[in-house]
Design a protein around this motif. Structure first.
Motif, mmCIF file in Angstrom:
data_model
loop_
_atom_site.group_PDB
_atom_site.id
_atom_site.type_symbol
_atom_site.label_atom_id
_atom_site.label_comp_id
_atom_site.label_asym_id
_atom_site.label_seq_id
_atom_site.Cartn_x
_atom_site.Cartn_y
_atom_site.Cartn_z
ATOM 1 N N PHE A 1 16.005 -3.281 -40.490
ATOM 2 C CA PHE A 1 15.139 -3.134 -39.321
ATOM 3 C C PHE A 1 15.215 -4.430 -38.519
ATOM 4 C CE2 PHE A 1 11.077 -0.577 -38.289
ATOM 5 C CZ PHE A 1 11.223 -0.777 -36.946
ATOM 6 N N ALA A 2 15.885 -4.383 -37.371
ATOM 7 C CA ALA A 2 16.113 -5.599 -36.586
ATOM 8 C C ALA A 2 14.915 -5.963 -35.707
ATOM 9 C CB ALA A 2 17.349 -5.445 -35.718
ATOM 10 N N ARG A 3 14.351 -4.977 -34.986
ATOM 11 C CA ARG A 3 13.303 -5.312 -34.019
ATOM 12 C C ARG A 3 12.495 -4.077 -33.646
ATOM 13 N NH1 ARG A 3 15.714 -7.670 -28.910
ATOM 14 N NH2 ARG A 3 15.078 -5.820 -27.806
ATOM 15 N N ALA A 4 11.240 -4.317 -33.275
ATOM 16 C CA ALA A 4 10.365 -3.267 -32.758
ATOM 17 C C ALA A 4 9.788 -3.750 -31.429
ATOM 18 C CB ALA A 4 9.239 -2.959 -33.739
ATOM 19 N N ASP A 5 10.037 -3.002 -30.356
ATOM 20 C CA ASP A 5 9.524 -3.345 -29.025
ATOM 21 C C ASP A 5 8.431 -2.365 -28.641
ATOM 22 O OD1 ASP A 5 11.425 -5.333 -28.798
ATOM 23 O OD2 ASP A 5 12.798 -4.135 -27.595
ATOM 24 N N LEU A 6 7.367 -2.898 -28.041
ATOM 25 C CA LEU A 6 6.240 -2.083 -27.595
ATOM 26 C C LEU A 6 5.798 -2.596 -26.235
ATOM 27 C CD1 LEU A 6 4.213 0.155 -28.366
ATOM 28 C CD2 LEU A 6 2.839 -1.600 -29.476
ATOM 29 N N THR A 7 5.754 -1.700 -25.248
ATOM 30 C CA THR A 7 5.386 -2.081 -23.887
ATOM 31 C C THR A 7 4.265 -1.191 -23.394
ATOM 32 O OG1 THR A 7 7.675 -2.710 -23.437
ATOM 33 C CG2 THR A 7 6.246 -2.423 -21.535
ATOM 34 N N ILE A 8 3.245 -1.804 -22.777
ATOM 35 C CA ILE A 8 2.150 -1.073 -22.138
ATOM 36 C C ILE A 8 2.305 -1.244 -20.630
ATOM 37 C CG2 ILE A 8 0.564 -3.031 -22.335
ATOM 38 C CD1 ILE A 8 -1.738 -0.990 -22.620
ATOM 39 N N LEU A 9 2.063 -0.159 -19.886
ATOM 40 C CA LEU A 9 2.216 -0.182 -18.430
ATOM 41 C C LEU A 9 1.026 0.499 -17.773
ATOM 42 C CD1 LEU A 9 5.552 1.296 -19.165
ATOM 43 C CD2 LEU A 9 5.560 -0.630 -17.632
ATOM 44 N N ASP A 10 0.609 -0.033 -16.629
ATOM 45 C CA ASP A 10 -0.379 0.641 -15.793
ATOM 46 C C ASP A 10 0.406 1.563 -14.869
ATOM 47 O OD1 ASP A 10 -2.260 1.501 -13.975
ATOM 48 O OD2 ASP A 10 -2.993 -0.495 -13.459
ATOM 49 N N ASN A 11 0.419 2.843 -15.173
ATOM 50 C CA ASN A 11 1.160 3.812 -14.358
ATOM 51 C C ASN A 11 0.366 4.263 -13.138
ATOM 52 O OD1 ASN A 11 3.284 3.716 -16.125
ATOM 53 N ND2 ASN A 11 2.770 5.620 -17.168
ATOM 54 N N GLU A 58 -3.609 6.388 -15.717
ATOM 55 C CA GLU A 58 -2.578 6.656 -16.710
ATOM 56 C C GLU A 58 -2.071 5.363 -17.319
ATOM 57 O OE1 GLU A 58 1.348 8.773 -16.066
ATOM 58 O OE2 GLU A 58 -0.057 10.297 -15.366
ATOM 59 N N VAL A 59 -2.057 5.303 -18.650
ATOM 60 C CA VAL A 59 -1.510 4.154 -19.364
ATOM 61 C C VAL A 59 -0.176 4.579 -19.967
ATOM 62 C CG1 VAL A 59 -1.834 2.528 -21.267
ATOM 63 C CG2 VAL A 59 -3.803 3.245 -19.896
ATOM 64 N N GLY A 60 0.893 3.892 -19.589
ATOM 65 C CA GLY A 60 2.219 4.196 -20.122
ATOM 66 C C GLY A 60 2.499 3.384 -21.364
ATOM 67 N N ALA A 61 3.259 3.972 -22.274
ATOM 68 C CA ALA A 61 3.635 3.294 -23.509
ATOM 69 C C ALA A 61 5.106 3.583 -23.799
ATOM 70 C CB ALA A 61 2.779 3.773 -24.665
ATOM 71 N N VAL A 62 5.852 2.514 -24.061
ATOM 72 C CA VAL A 62 7.252 2.642 -24.441
ATOM 73 C C VAL A 62 7.418 1.908 -25.767
ATOM 74 C CG1 VAL A 62 9.647 2.148 -23.832
ATOM 75 C CG2 VAL A 62 7.996 2.714 -22.032
ATOM 76 N N ALA A 63 7.967 2.619 -26.761
ATOM 77 C CA ALA A 63 8.193 2.040 -28.086
ATOM 78 C C ALA A 63 9.648 2.268 -28.481
ATOM 79 C CB ALA A 63 7.265 2.681 -29.109
ATOM 80 N N VAL A 64 10.300 1.187 -28.944
ATOM 81 C CA VAL A 64 11.706 1.278 -29.328
ATOM 82 C C VAL A 64 11.901 0.551 -30.656
ATOM 83 C CG1 VAL A 64 14.093 0.744 -28.683
ATOM 84 C CG2 VAL A 64 12.406 1.255 -26.899
ATOM 85 N N SER A 65 12.530 1.230 -31.596
ATOM 86 C CA SER A 65 12.933 0.625 -32.867
ATOM 87 C C SER A 65 14.428 0.343 -32.798
ATOM 88 C CB SER A 65 12.685 1.582 -34.035
ATOM 89 O OG SER A 65 11.328 1.880 -34.171
#
Length: 172
Positions: free
Chosen positions: A62-72, A76-83
Motif C-alpha cells: 500500500f503506497a499511498r491514500a489520498d483524500l480530498t474534500i471540495l466545496d461543490n 454539496e460537499v465533494g469527496a475524492v478518495a484514491v488508493s
C-alpha cells in the motif's frame, strides 16, 4: 470467504476509529469525534483541502491514500478518495466519513458516510488504483466540514491500511 475477510477488515477499522475518542451524540443522530492536531479549520474562501498519507517503512504493497474534500457549491460537499498500490491487490476497501464542526460543543460531528469495496476479479488488468468520487448533498451552508478516510487492502491475506483526515473547509 470474502464476507469473512470483509467483516475482519471492518472490525479492525472500527477498533482504529474507537481509539479516536468517539462519543455518542446527545441527539442520537451520529457520533462526535475529538478534534485532533491533524485537522484544523481553514479560513473562509478556501474551497478544498487534500491530505495524503504515504507508506511507512513497514508498508509492503500500500503506497499511498489520498483524500480530498471540495466545496461543490449549492450545499454539496465533494469527496475524492484514491488508493495507490505498488502491486495489484486482492481486495480494497474505502470508507469516507463526513464530519461537521459543532462550534457550541467544539467537536466534530459525523453527519454522513460512504463506503465501497473493490475485488481483483472485477479488474482484469489488476486492482492498483481503486478510487471513488462522491458528493454529499443537502449539507448545511455556513458550517465547516472535513473528511476522515478508512483505506484498507488485502494481498495474500495480509492487511495494510491508512486513515487520513482532511482539514475543515467552510461550506458557503
Amino acid at each position: 470467504m470474502k464476507r469473512i475477510k470483509y467483516t475482519a477488515i471492518v472490525t479492525v477499522m472500527l477498533v482504529i476509529f474507537m481509539t479516536l475518542n468517539v462519543f455518542a451524540s446527545p441527539y442520537n443522530l451520529g457520533q462526535y469525534t475529538s478534534v485532533n492536531e491533524v485537522s484544523k479549520l481553514l479560513p473562509p474562501g478556501v474551497k478544498q483541502s487534500k491530505v495524503s498519507e504515504s507508506a511507512r517503512p513497514r508498508g509492503v504493497f500500500f503506497a499511498r491514500a489520498d483524500l480530498t474534500i471540495l466545496d461543490n457549491g449549492n450545499g454539496e460537499v465533494g469527496a475524492v478518495a484514491v488508493s495507490l498500490f505498488r502491486v495489484p491487490v486482492d481486495e480494497a476497501y474505502i470508507t469516507i466519513y463526513l464530519d461537521r464542526w459543532d462550534e457550541s460543543a467544539e467537536r466534530w460531528y459525523q453527519v454522513d458516510y460512504y463506503e465501497a469495496e473493490f475485488y481483483a476479479s472485477d479488474y482484469p488488468d489488476g486492482l492498483t488504483t481503486p478510487n471513488i468520487n462522491v458528493s454529499f448533498i443537502n449539507q448545511k451552508k455556513g458550517c465547516y466540514y472535513r473528511l476522515r478516510g478508512a483505506f484498507g487492502a488485502l494481498l495474500n491475506n495480509e492487511y495494510e491500511g491508512f486513515n487520513p483526515v482532511t482539514d475543515g473547509i467552510l461550506l458557503d
